[in-house]
Scaffold this active site. Structure first.
Site, PDB file in Angstrom:
ATOM      1  N   GLN A  13      -4.622  -1.232   9.462  1.00  0.00           N
ATOM      2  CA  GLN A  13      -4.606  -2.916   9.068  1.00  0.00           C
ATOM      3  C   GLN A  13      -5.801  -3.883   9.616  1.00  0.00           C
ATOM      4  O   GLN A  13      -5.154  -4.107  10.715  1.00  0.00           O
ATOM      5  CB  GLN A  13      -3.509  -3.318   8.452  1.00  0.00           C
ATOM      6  N   ASP A  45     -11.020   2.859   4.167  1.00  0.00           N
ATOM      7  CA  ASP A  45     -11.754   1.321   4.142  1.00  0.00           C
ATOM      8  C   ASP A  45     -12.778   1.680   3.255  1.00  0.00           C
ATOM      9  O   ASP A  45     -13.804   0.649   3.527  1.00  0.00           O
ATOM     10  CB  ASP A  45     -10.920   1.025   5.175  1.00  0.00           C
ATOM     11  N   LYS A 105       0.264  -0.922   0.184  1.00  0.00           N
ATOM     12  CA  LYS A 105      -0.328  -0.087  -0.198  1.00  0.00           C
ATOM     13  C   LYS A 105       1.054   1.071   0.316  1.00  0.00           C
ATOM     14  O   LYS A 105       0.620   2.036  -0.340  1.00  0.00           O
ATOM     15  CB  LYS A 105      -0.669   0.207   1.605  1.00  0.00           C
TER      16      LYS A 105
HETATM   17  N1  GUN Z   1      -7.402  -6.607   5.939  1.00  0.00           N
HETATM   18  C1  GUN Z   1      -7.468  -7.827   4.824  1.00  0.00           C
HETATM   19  N2  GUN Z   1      -7.858  -6.888   4.018  1.00  0.00           N
HETATM   20  C2  GUN Z   1      -8.005  -5.467   4.141  1.00  0.00           C
HETATM   21  C3  GUN Z   1      -8.691  -3.937   4.156  1.00  0.00           C
HETATM   22  O1  GUN Z   1      -9.436  -4.272   3.013  1.00  0.00           O
HETATM   23  N3  GUN Z   1      -8.628  -2.870   4.621  1.00  0.00           N
HETATM   24  C4  GUN Z   1      -7.950  -3.417   6.163  1.00  0.00           C
HETATM   25  N4  GUN Z   1      -8.404  -2.393   7.144  1.00  0.00           N
HETATM   26  N5  GUN Z   1      -7.567  -5.074   6.678  1.00  0.00           N
HETATM   27  C5  GUN Z   1      -7.626  -5.987   5.843  1.00  0.00           C
END
Ligand code: GUN
Length: 299
Positions: free
Chosen positions: A99, A122, A55
């Site tokens: 995350q 998100d 990311k």
């Molecule tokens: N963990 C796995 N996929 C995601 C996501 O799309 N967002 C977040 N915050 N954590 C994740």
């Protein structure tokens, strides 16, 4: 049986990242605005570390301001909430992603609720989930957004199609069902308690597998010609027994790809499908958030 056409996430993601990079360049040139994304990782989960690094790298590559905060697994809740409050107040940051999953002892709901909904790239804050469910403009979870872009570009108009979503998670199942509904599909959300799940899946013109069970969806669960979107990312032992004994793993989806691709019309592979679009959509959401926060309309 004919072979399904592959929906190539790499191609879609590359295209979307190009669009986002152009939007970022435009915002910087015309408005002196550089969208900024902050990613917070708590603990040292190996898979999460890979996602978080990706990311950060992709946000820099499209010209964004990027911040990554890595906190110890035993970080107190109050410290994490204080960091989120600081990011909420930081004018250089337009998107905040914590995350998931969080280490035990941290209250995921409280942490997500602390993020400013305007910066919730998100789409997991209840305000954004509620706006999505109400059919209002919302920051939308990235994986569902990526699935919808690929479906629309591949199938065109989705009106009237029967869509079955297997899985009811807040992250994927529920929001993608809402997006399919907004696209005028007839939507069923199936889950672990659904009776005769194979028969329900066989009704689908669009089948979205988001259960987290390796290769659960079999060929005889799929209507011939259906579009199959595999959201699963499951680690299973390597095929090579020696490597498996050494703890090596490979990634498979929720769909038994080889056999299902003999029946489906279109299918996303794992890896190389939905996962690649998730990060690209995060970048897109960050641009959307930066525009809204600064009172700019969409490009
Ligand atoms: N963990 C796995 N996929 C995601 C996501 O799309 N967002 C977040 N915050 N954590 C994740």
């Amino acid at each position: 049986m004919p072979q399904a056409q592959i929906i190539d996430g790499r191609v879609f993601a590359e295209h979307l990242r190009g669009v986002v990079a152009a939007e970022v360049a435009d915002l910087r040139a015309k408005h002196g605005l550089q969208p900024g994304l902050a990613v917070v990782l708590v603990g040292a989960d190996a898979a999460s570390e890979i996602y978080v690094r990706s990311k950060g790298e992709h946000s820099v590559a499209v010209g964004m301001h990027s911040l990554t905060h890595k906190l110890a697994a035993d970080t107190p809740q109050a410290e994490l909430l204080a960091l989120i409050a600081a990011l909420n107040a930081d004018p250089l940051i337009h998107g905040i992603l914590v995350q998931l999953p969080l280490p035990k002892g941290l209250d995921e709901r409280a942490v997500l609720a602390a993020i400013d909904p305007e910066k919730d790239v998100d789409g997991l804050h209840v305000v954004n989930a509620g706006r999505l469910a109400s059919g209002l403009p919302a920051l939308t979870p990235c994986t569902p957004l990526g699935c919808m872009i690929m479906l629309r570009e591949t199938l065109g108009d989705l009106t009237g199609k029967r869509a079955v979503v297997v899985g009811r998670s807040v992250l994927v199942g529920r929001p993608i069902a809402q997006l399919l509904l907004q696209a005028d599909c007839t939507v069923t959300i199936a889950h672990s308690r659904t009776q005769d799940l194979p028969a329900v899946c066989r009704e689908a013109d669009i089948l979205v597998a988001a259960v987290g069970r390796p290769q659960m969806i079999r060929a005889d669960w799929v209507k011939p010609g259906a579009a199959v979107i595999d959201v699963g990312i499951n680690r299973v032992p390597s095929r090579d027994p020696e490597k498996a004994a050494a703890g090596k793993t490979r990634v498979v989806g929720d769909v038994a790809f080889k056999e299902v691709s003999q029946v489906a019309g279109w299918i996303t592979p794992v890896p190389g499908g939905v996962g690649l679009m998730t990060v690209a959509c995060l970048l897109k959401n960050t641009v959307t958030a930066a525009r809204r926060i600064n009172g700019l309309t969409a490009a």
